[in-house]
Design an enzyme around this catalytic site. Structure first.
Site, mmCIF file in Angstrom:
data_model
loop_
_atom_site.group_PDB
_atom_site.id
_atom_site.type_symbol
_atom_site.label_atom_id
_atom_site.label_comp_id
_atom_site.label_asym_id
_atom_site.label_seq_id
_atom_site.Cartn_x
_atom_site.Cartn_y
_atom_site.Cartn_z
ATOM 1 N N PRO A 294 -16.494 -5.128 -8.842
ATOM 2 C CA PRO A 294 -15.612 -5.435 -7.705
ATOM 3 C C PRO A 294 -14.143 -5.428 -8.115
ATOM 4 O O PRO A 294 -13.790 -5.881 -9.197
ATOM 5 C CB PRO A 294 -16.046 -6.848 -7.307
ATOM 6 C CG PRO A 294 -16.570 -7.450 -8.565
ATOM 7 C CD PRO A 294 -17.181 -6.319 -9.357
ATOM 8 N N GLY A 295 -13.303 -4.891 -7.270
ATOM 9 C CA GLY A 295 -11.863 -4.939 -7.495
ATOM 10 C C GLY A 295 -11.221 -5.698 -6.342
ATOM 11 O O GLY A 295 -10.883 -6.874 -6.447
ATOM 12 N N ARG A 296 -11.143 -5.019 -5.198
ATOM 13 C CA ARG A 296 -10.517 -5.587 -4.003
ATOM 14 C C ARG A 296 -11.058 -6.979 -3.662
ATOM 15 O O ARG A 296 -10.296 -7.892 -3.335
ATOM 16 C CB ARG A 296 -10.789 -4.657 -2.827
ATOM 17 C CG ARG A 296 -10.107 -5.074 -1.533
ATOM 18 C CD ARG A 296 -10.596 -4.247 -0.344
ATOM 19 N NE ARG A 296 -10.834 -2.870 -0.645
ATOM 20 C CZ ARG A 296 -9.945 -1.884 -0.472
ATOM 21 N NH1 ARG A 296 -8.764 -2.144 0.036
ATOM 22 N NH2 ARG A 296 -10.248 -0.639 -0.785
ATOM 23 N N TYR A 337 -3.442 5.167 4.366
ATOM 24 C CA TYR A 337 -4.806 5.094 4.915
ATOM 25 C C TYR A 337 -4.843 4.623 6.359
ATOM 26 O O TYR A 337 -5.929 4.409 6.897
ATOM 27 C CB TYR A 337 -5.664 4.094 4.123
ATOM 28 C CG TYR A 337 -5.644 4.227 2.627
ATOM 29 C CD1 TYR A 337 -6.142 5.361 1.997
ATOM 30 C CD2 TYR A 337 -5.150 3.194 1.840
ATOM 31 C CE1 TYR A 337 -6.139 5.456 0.611
ATOM 32 C CE2 TYR A 337 -5.151 3.287 0.459
ATOM 33 C CZ TYR A 337 -5.644 4.418 -0.148
ATOM 34 O OH TYR A 337 -5.649 4.506 -1.507
ATOM 35 N N CYS A 364 13.146 5.047 3.753
ATOM 36 C CA CYS A 364 13.606 6.166 4.569
ATOM 37 C C CYS A 364 12.464 7.077 4.989
ATOM 38 O O CYS A 364 12.412 8.244 4.565
ATOM 39 C CB CYS A 364 14.657 6.954 3.797
ATOM 40 S SG CYS A 364 16.278 6.316 4.111
ATOM 41 N N GLU A 365 11.550 6.564 5.755
ATOM 42 C CA GLU A 365 10.416 7.319 6.278
ATOM 43 C C GLU A 365 10.038 6.675 7.604
ATOM 44 O O GLU A 365 9.854 5.456 7.664
ATOM 45 C CB GLU A 365 9.176 7.163 5.368
ATOM 46 C CG GLU A 365 9.337 7.631 3.960
ATOM 47 C CD GLU A 365 8.953 9.086 3.749
ATOM 48 O OE1 GLU A 365 8.288 9.676 4.628
ATOM 49 O OE2 GLU A 365 9.342 9.619 2.710
ATOM 50 N N TYR A 393 -4.519 -3.415 -4.454
ATOM 51 C CA TYR A 393 -4.034 -2.048 -4.234
ATOM 52 C C TYR A 393 -2.661 -1.961 -3.572
ATOM 53 O O TYR A 393 -2.305 -0.916 -3.039
ATOM 54 C CB TYR A 393 -5.053 -1.227 -3.430
ATOM 55 C CG TYR A 393 -6.373 -1.085 -4.147
ATOM 56 C CD1 TYR A 393 -6.473 -0.321 -5.307
ATOM 57 C CD2 TYR A 393 -7.512 -1.724 -3.672
ATOM 58 C CE1 TYR A 393 -7.683 -0.201 -5.968
ATOM 59 C CE2 TYR A 393 -8.727 -1.610 -4.336
ATOM 60 C CZ TYR A 393 -8.804 -0.841 -5.484
ATOM 61 O OH TYR A 393 -10.001 -0.727 -6.141
HETATM 62 N N1 LLP Z 1 -15.451 1.134 -9.765
HETATM 63 C C1 LLP Z 1 -14.966 2.383 -9.678
HETATM 64 C C2 LLP Z 1 -15.537 3.432 -10.529
HETATM 65 C C3 LLP Z 1 -13.923 2.679 -8.792
HETATM 66 O O1 LLP Z 1 -13.457 3.912 -8.725
HETATM 67 C C4 LLP Z 1 -13.372 1.637 -7.988
HETATM 68 C C5 LLP Z 1 -12.291 1.906 -7.048
HETATM 69 C C6 LLP Z 1 -13.911 0.350 -8.129
HETATM 70 C C7 LLP Z 1 -14.951 0.134 -9.016
HETATM 71 C C8 LLP Z 1 -13.405 -0.823 -7.340
HETATM 72 O O2 LLP Z 1 -13.534 -0.646 -5.962
HETATM 73 P P1 LLP Z 1 -13.212 -1.874 -4.969
HETATM 74 O O3 LLP Z 1 -14.223 -2.961 -5.275
HETATM 75 O O4 LLP Z 1 -11.841 -2.345 -5.266
HETATM 76 O O5 LLP Z 1 -13.343 -1.309 -3.627
HETATM 77 N N2 LLP Z 1 -6.452 2.499 -3.215
HETATM 78 C C9 LLP Z 1 -7.558 2.337 -2.305
HETATM 79 C C10 LLP Z 1 -8.831 1.960 -3.024
HETATM 80 C C11 LLP Z 1 -9.221 2.958 -4.100
HETATM 81 C C12 LLP Z 1 -10.446 2.539 -4.867
HETATM 82 C C13 LLP Z 1 -10.639 3.394 -6.066
HETATM 83 N N3 LLP Z 1 -11.761 3.055 -6.868
HETATM 84 C C14 LLP Z 1 -7.162 1.312 -1.249
HETATM 85 O O6 LLP Z 1 -6.047 0.835 -1.280
HETATM 86 O O7 LLP Z 1 -7.935 1.006 -0.357
#
Ligand code: LLP
Length: 435
Positions: A294-296, A337, A364-365, A393
């Site tokens: 998990p990231g987000r 997005y 400026c957009e 992000y």
């Molecule tokens: N693992 C891999 C291999 C990934 O490519 C990613 C995200 C994650 C884990 C984590 O995903 P999450 O749990 O954060 O959804 N910039 C975009 C999101 C791009 C995600 C890229 N890969 C945004 O702002 O929505």
């Protein structure tokens, strides 16, 4: 108020002055002290999310590895916090690996991803002995085998598969579909497994997939698990492959707006672990170690962006533009997005919403609009706008467009705010220039 505090960090409250408080700190005071735009992270929310992932998944599937996806946002302080929480780290570049190393993060808990890792990056990963290298394609497989051989190393690797599942998210963040730059398509998976098994200098421990980001349903995960475990079963029969680890990636959604709830961590955990257990039983496979990335969902809700209102422009009968001192430079997501956010007026939490405004950035957009048509209390120049769900992000995708200065970041806890990244200065803008 008004604003929906449930989108904010767990410690969010409103004080007697009607100000938004996070981690015991008055946000209007933080804005005055540290300036705006300002990104605030609530330490309690971060730790709670780490614990929630560990218990919800680990409680159902003992030993689940929680690997935080650093690309969502990482700096030295956060890397240290995730280390203390016992998480692993998913990195996608030598740069992220460097930050982790500088922060003293144990590199054996690091997973190295990427669809185009360079020779230099692979050499670093070997030299610094990262825990897993997640191999994305055949050229990388042979390159890594060769580099490992030269060094007498035998790294543990996972193969990244693209299971051909549509996660029903924005197409820019869908990664596991057939037409994707990431991973081995299922049709090429057997060759990848066979080659990895026979590679003299690689230790194939398992399979990985990541089907996309901001996935609001559990069904895409279940389908991907089915497909990848079916493949593992076949590979066992045909090549004697033992699946020791299954890494199902990240992608868990958070709630950004009132009208778009997200499943809880326990909902994902229940569906995912049940399907892994059930499918392994059906195929007669020993349950592998489970890994999630998990990231987000770890940092998103813990972060709040503060902006100060500048110019207010009324186009009668059309729109009221409220411009703030940040925008696409620190949060490109709405422009890139069509991402939607909520906002509150942090110094007027008890005032009634009176009309719709559009919150515009200062870049400026014309596309630099943070929020279109949102109802807020009456605004004047100098008010503080707070946007929840800004922890993921935004900062890592920030730029210096228009030679803007990237914002300061503070961590709040029990009434104290500490700077964990200083605001950039003019000197930073010319630091790399040569004459
Ligand atoms: N693992 C891999 C291999 C990934 O490519 C990613 C995200 C994650 C884990 C984590 O995903 P999450 O749990 O954060 O959804 N910039 C975009 C999101 C791009 C995600 C890229 N890969 C945004 O702002 O929505």
């Amino acid at each position: 108020m008004i604003g929906n505090l449930s989108l904010f960090p767990l410690t969010a409250e409103v004080n007697s002055q009607g100000h938004l408080v996070i981690g015991g700190c008055d946000s209007a005071e933080l804005a005055a002290e540290f300036g705006t735009p300002l990104y605030i992270f609530d330490e309690f929310s971060l730790s709670s999310k780490c614990a929630e992932f560990k218990t919800e998944f680990g409680g159902r599937y003992p030993g689940t590895g929680v690997i935080y996806a650093a690309k969502a946002f990482m700096n030295t302080a956060l890397a240290r916090l995730f280390n203390e929480e016992g998480l692993g780290l998913d990195v996608v570049s030598a740069g992220e690996l460097h930050i982790a190393r500088e922060a003293g993060f144990p590199l054996d808990r690091v997973y190295f991803h990427g669809n185009n890792k360079s020779v230099e990056e692979l050499k670093l990963a070997l030299e610094w002995r990262v825990g897993r290298i997640v191999v994305d394609n055949l050229p990388e497989l042979s390159m890594l085998d060769g580099l490992a051989g030269e060094r007498g190393a035998k790294p543990d690797i996972l193969l990244r598969l693209s299971p051909g599942v549509d996660p029903h998210t924005h197409r820019y963040i869908a990664t596991g579909v057939i037409d994707s730059k990431f991973g081995f398509p299922m049709l090429g998976a057997e060759e990848a497994v066979a080659r990895a098994i026979s590679a003299a200098n690689l230790n194939l421990v398992g399979l990985h997939f990541h089907i996309g980001s901001l996935i609001h349903e559990v069904a895409p995960y279940e389908l991907a698990i089915e497909r990848v475990l079916d493949l593992a079963g076949e590979m066992k029969k045909r090549h004697g492959f033992e699946l020791k680890e299954l890494d199902i990636g990240g992608g868990f959604a958070i709630q950004y707006t009132r009208d778009m709830p997200a499943p809880s961590v326990s909902t994902y955990a229940e569906a995912i672990t049940a399907r892994v257990i059930g499918k392994c039983r059906e195929l007669g496979l020993a349950p592998p170690r489970l890994t999630i990335e998990p990231g987000r969902a770890v940092v998103g809700q813990a972060g709040v962006a503060l902006y100060r209102v500048g110019v207010i422009k009324e186009i009668p009968g059309v729109r009221r533009y409220v411009s703030v001192d940040g925008g696409m430079g620190d949060n490109i997501r709405p422009a890139l997005y069509g991402a939607r956010y909520e906002a509150v007026v942090a110094n007027k939490m008890n005032e009634k919403e009176t009309g719709e405004v559009t919150i515009a950035g200062k870049f400026c957009e014309s596309g630099d609009i943070l929020i279109r048509d949102i109802s807020l209390p009456p605004l004047v120049t100098g008010d503080i706008i707070a946007i929840p769900g800004s922890g993921a992000y935004c900062l890592p995708m920030a730029s210096n467009y228009n030679a803007s200065l990237r914002p300061a970041v503070i961590m709040v806890r029990e009434g104290k705010g500490r700077l964990i990244r200083r605001r950039e200065t003019f000197a930073d803008l010319t630091r790399c220039d040569l004459v």
